[in-house]
Design a protein around this motif. Sequence first.
Motif, PDB file in Angstrom:
ATOM      1  N   LYS A  84       0.801  -1.223   0.000  1.00 43.84           N
ATOM      2  CA  LYS A  84       0.000   0.000   0.000  1.00 43.84           C
ATOM      3  C   LYS A  84       0.837   1.278   0.000  1.00 43.84           C
ATOM      4  O   LYS A  84       0.371   2.325  -0.480  1.00 43.84           O
ATOM      5  CB  LYS A  84      -0.933   0.017   1.232  1.00 43.84           C
ATOM      6  CG  LYS A  84      -1.988  -1.073   1.243  1.00 43.84           C
ATOM      7  CD  LYS A  84      -3.053  -0.832   0.187  1.00 43.84           C
ATOM      8  CE  LYS A  84      -4.187  -1.846   0.305  1.00 43.84           C
ATOM      9  NZ  LYS A  84      -5.250  -1.599  -0.690  1.00 43.84           N
ATOM     10  N   SER A  85       2.039   1.217   0.531  1.00 46.16           N
ATOM     11  CA  SER A  85       2.821   2.442   0.698  1.00 46.16           C
ATOM     12  C   SER A  85       4.079   2.491  -0.153  1.00 46.16           C
ATOM     13  O   SER A  85       4.431   3.553  -0.670  1.00 46.16           O
ATOM     14  CB  SER A  85       3.209   2.614   2.178  1.00 46.16           C
ATOM     15  OG  SER A  85       2.058   2.696   2.996  1.00 46.16           O
ATOM     16  N   ILE A  86       4.775   1.360  -0.293  1.00 44.56           N
ATOM     17  CA  ILE A  86       6.067   1.377  -0.997  1.00 44.56           C
ATOM     18  C   ILE A  86       5.892   1.103  -2.484  1.00 44.56           C
ATOM     19  O   ILE A  86       6.475   1.808  -3.325  1.00 44.56           O
ATOM     20  CB  ILE A  86       7.029   0.358  -0.357  1.00 44.56           C
ATOM     21  CG1 ILE A  86       7.393   0.829   1.053  1.00 44.56           C
ATOM     22  CG2 ILE A  86       8.289   0.199  -1.202  1.00 44.56           C
ATOM     23  CD1 ILE A  86       8.359  -0.061   1.778  1.00 44.56           C
ATOM     24  N   MET A  87       5.099   0.095  -2.851  1.00 50.08           N
ATOM     25  CA  MET A  87       4.939  -0.237  -4.266  1.00 50.08           C
ATOM     26  C   MET A  87       4.407   0.931  -5.100  1.00 50.08           C
ATOM     27  O   MET A  87       4.914   1.173  -6.211  1.00 50.08           O
ATOM     28  CB  MET A  87       4.037  -1.457  -4.423  1.00 50.08           C
ATOM     29  CG  MET A  87       4.750  -2.770  -4.208  1.00 50.08           C
ATOM     30  SD  MET A  87       3.736  -4.163  -4.724  1.00 50.08           S
ATOM     31  CE  MET A  87       4.847  -5.519  -4.323  1.00 50.08           C
ATOM     32  N   PRO A  88       3.387   1.677  -4.612  1.00 49.98           N
ATOM     33  CA  PRO A  88       2.936   2.817  -5.433  1.00 49.98           C
ATOM     34  C   PRO A  88       4.025   3.854  -5.672  1.00 49.98           C
ATOM     35  O   PRO A  88       4.047   4.489  -6.727  1.00 49.98           O
ATOM     36  CB  PRO A  88       1.784   3.399  -4.598  1.00 49.98           C
ATOM     37  CG  PRO A  88       1.285   2.256  -3.788  1.00 49.98           C
ATOM     38  CD  PRO A  88       2.493   1.446  -3.451  1.00 49.98           C
ATOM     39  N   MET A  89       4.935   4.026  -4.729  1.00 46.43           N
ATOM     40  CA  MET A  89       6.021   4.983  -4.907  1.00 46.43           C
ATOM     41  C   MET A  89       7.064   4.479  -5.898  1.00 46.43           C
ATOM     42  O   MET A  89       7.749   5.276  -6.549  1.00 46.43           O
ATOM     43  CB  MET A  89       6.682   5.269  -3.551  1.00 46.43           C
ATOM     44  CG  MET A  89       5.744   5.869  -2.522  1.00 46.43           C
ATOM     45  SD  MET A  89       5.060   7.453  -3.054  1.00 46.43           S
ATOM     46  CE  MET A  89       6.527   8.463  -3.066  1.00 46.43           C
ATOM     47  N   CYS A  90       7.196   3.158  -6.007  1.00 46.53           N
ATOM     48  CA  CYS A  90       8.159   2.572  -6.955  1.00 46.53           C
ATOM     49  C   CYS A  90       7.606   2.463  -8.366  1.00 46.53           C
ATOM     50  O   CYS A  90       8.372   2.238  -9.317  1.00 46.53           O
ATOM     51  CB  CYS A  90       8.579   1.180  -6.483  1.00 46.53           C
ATOM     52  SG  CYS A  90       9.377   1.125  -4.868  1.00 46.53           S
ATOM     53  N   LEU A  91       6.291   2.601  -8.506  1.00 55.39           N
ATOM     54  CA  LEU A  91       5.645   2.326  -9.786  1.00 55.39           C
ATOM     55  C   LEU A  91       6.162   3.186 -10.944  1.00 55.39           C
ATOM     56  O   LEU A  91       6.421   2.654 -12.034  1.00 55.39           O
ATOM     57  CB  LEU A  91       4.134   2.478  -9.643  1.00 55.39           C
ATOM     58  CG  LEU A  91       3.282   1.963 -10.800  1.00 55.39           C
ATOM     59  CD1 LEU A  91       3.549   0.480 -11.045  1.00 55.39           C
ATOM     60  CD2 LEU A  91       1.799   2.188 -10.519  1.00 55.39           C
ATOM     61  N   PRO A  92       6.339   4.519 -10.788  1.00 53.78           N
ATOM     62  CA  PRO A  92       6.832   5.300 -11.939  1.00 53.78           C
ATOM     63  C   PRO A  92       8.178   4.815 -12.469  1.00 53.78           C
ATOM     64  O   PRO A  92       8.360   4.678 -13.686  1.00 53.78           O
ATOM     65  CB  PRO A  92       6.922   6.724 -11.370  1.00 53.78           C
ATOM     66  CG  PRO A  92       5.937   6.753 -10.263  1.00 53.78           C
ATOM     67  CD  PRO A  92       5.986   5.383  -9.650  1.00 53.78           C
ATOM     68  N   SER A  93       9.121   4.543 -11.561  1.00 54.57           N
ATOM     69  CA  SER A  93      10.442   4.076 -12.008  1.00 54.57           C
ATOM     70  C   SER A  93      10.349   2.719 -12.687  1.00 54.57           C
ATOM     71  O   SER A  93      11.034   2.455 -13.678  1.00 54.57           O
ATOM     72  CB  SER A  93      11.395   3.996 -10.804  1.00 54.57           C
ATOM     73  OG  SER A  93      11.576   5.261 -10.214  1.00 54.57           O
ATOM     74  N   VAL A  94       9.485   1.854 -12.162  1.00 54.53           N
ATOM     75  CA  VAL A  94       9.331   0.520 -12.747  1.00 54.53           C
ATOM     76  C   VAL A  94       8.699   0.616 -14.132  1.00 54.53           C
ATOM     77  O   VAL A  94       9.096  -0.097 -15.063  1.00 54.53           O
ATOM     78  CB  VAL A  94       8.490  -0.375 -11.813  1.00 54.53           C
ATOM     79  CG1 VAL A  94       8.112  -1.672 -12.517  1.00 54.53           C
ATOM     80  CG2 VAL A  94       9.270  -0.678 -10.543  1.00 54.53           C
ATOM     81  N   LEU A  95       7.722   1.508 -14.310  1.00 48.60           N
ATOM     82  CA  LEU A  95       7.089   1.679 -15.618  1.00 48.60           C
ATOM     83  C   LEU A  95       8.103   2.172 -16.651  1.00 48.60           C
ATOM     84  O   LEU A  95       8.107   1.719 -17.799  1.00 48.60           O
ATOM     85  CB  LEU A  95       5.922   2.661 -15.514  1.00 48.60           C
ATOM     86  CG  LEU A  95       4.651   2.145 -14.831  1.00 48.60           C
ATOM     87  CD1 LEU A  95       3.625   3.259 -14.718  1.00 48.60           C
ATOM     88  CD2 LEU A  95       4.072   0.964 -15.583  1.00 48.60           C
ATOM     89  N   ILE A  96       8.968   3.089 -16.238  1.00 53.84           N
ATOM     90  CA  ILE A  96       9.999   3.580 -17.154  1.00 53.84           C
ATOM     91  C   ILE A  96      10.933   2.446 -17.538  1.00 53.84           C
ATOM     92  O   ILE A  96      11.282   2.255 -18.714  1.00 53.84           O
ATOM     93  CB  ILE A  96      10.779   4.729 -16.499  1.00 53.84           C
ATOM     94  CG1 ILE A  96       9.860   5.938 -16.295  1.00 53.84           C
ATOM     95  CG2 ILE A  96      11.991   5.117 -17.341  1.00 53.84           C
ATOM     96  CD1 ILE A  96      10.460   7.019 -15.436  1.00 53.84           C
TER      97      ILE A  96
END
Length: 292
Positions: free
Chosen positions: A199-211
Amino acid sequence: MPRQAMKMPSSLIVLRNILGFLMRSPTSAFGLIVLGLLIVIAAFAPWIATHDPYAQDLANTLQAPGNGHLFGTDELGRDIFSRLVWGSRISLTIIFLVSIVVGPIGMIVGTTAGYMGGRLDTVMMRITDIFLSFPSLILSLAFVAALGPSLNNAIIAIALTAWPPIARLARAEAMTFRKADYIAAARLQGASDMRIIFKSIMPMCLPSVLIRLTLNMATVILTAAGLGFLGLGAQPPMPEWGAMIATGRRYMIDSWWLVTFPGLAILTVSLAFNLLGDGLRDALDPKQMNRR
C-alpha cells in the motif's frame, strides 16, 4: 441557476500533462506515434492486410515490391506486407504477456527485499545476481532449449530473464522509502509489513518501474526476434518478424526485401520504445513536473 464547473479527476490531469510533455519532445513524440500506429495496425490487421498472410502463390514467388504486393512476396509467394501487419499482433502479444509477468514479479521481489532487509534481502539479491550474470539472450536460449521451441515457451523464457533488473530497481527505491516518516507512521498505527509494502512502498516505486519496463521492451522485441531467427521462438508459418528474417536470409542477395522490411519493423519498434522510455523518464522526473 449557474452551472457548476465540471472538475477533471486529478489522475486525468496528470495523464494529460504527461502526454503533453511527451508530444512536445520530437523524439518521445516519435516513439508514442509509432507505438500508437503499431496498436492500430494490430487491432485492424484483418482490414489493413491486403492478402491472407498464410496464402501461398507459387506462381508469384520472390516478386519485388509493386505489382499488387506493396513489400513484395517471399519464397512461397506470400505477401510480405500482410505478414508484417499480422506479425505486429505477435509482437504486441509478447510485449503484453512479458510485461504483466515481469512487472509484478520484479516489484514484489525488489520491494520485499529492500524493505525487509537482512537475510531475506541477501538471499533474494544473490538469486537476482545469478540471473543478471548471464546475458539475457543466452539465458533465454537455455530456457527455450529446456522447454522446447514454441512462441509460448519463448515468452516464458523471456519473462524469466527480464525480471531481475526490475527487482534491482524496486529494491533500491524501497530502501530509500522505508526510512520515510509516513512509513514510520504506518508502523505506529499497526500496519503489517505486507500492507506497508503493497500500500505504501509499491505505489512509490511504480513510476520508475514503468519507465524501466518501457525501456526493457526494446530488449524483449530483439530477444524474441533472435529466438525466432534461431528457430526457437514462433514456428513457421507464423508471421513473426524474426522468423521472417530467418527464412529470407537464404535469398537476401537477390531478394533484399525479404529481410529489409522485417528488419526495419524490428528497428523502428525497438527505437520507439527506447525513445518513449527516455521521454517518460523526463516526464515523471519530479523536477520536470515542478517546472510544469
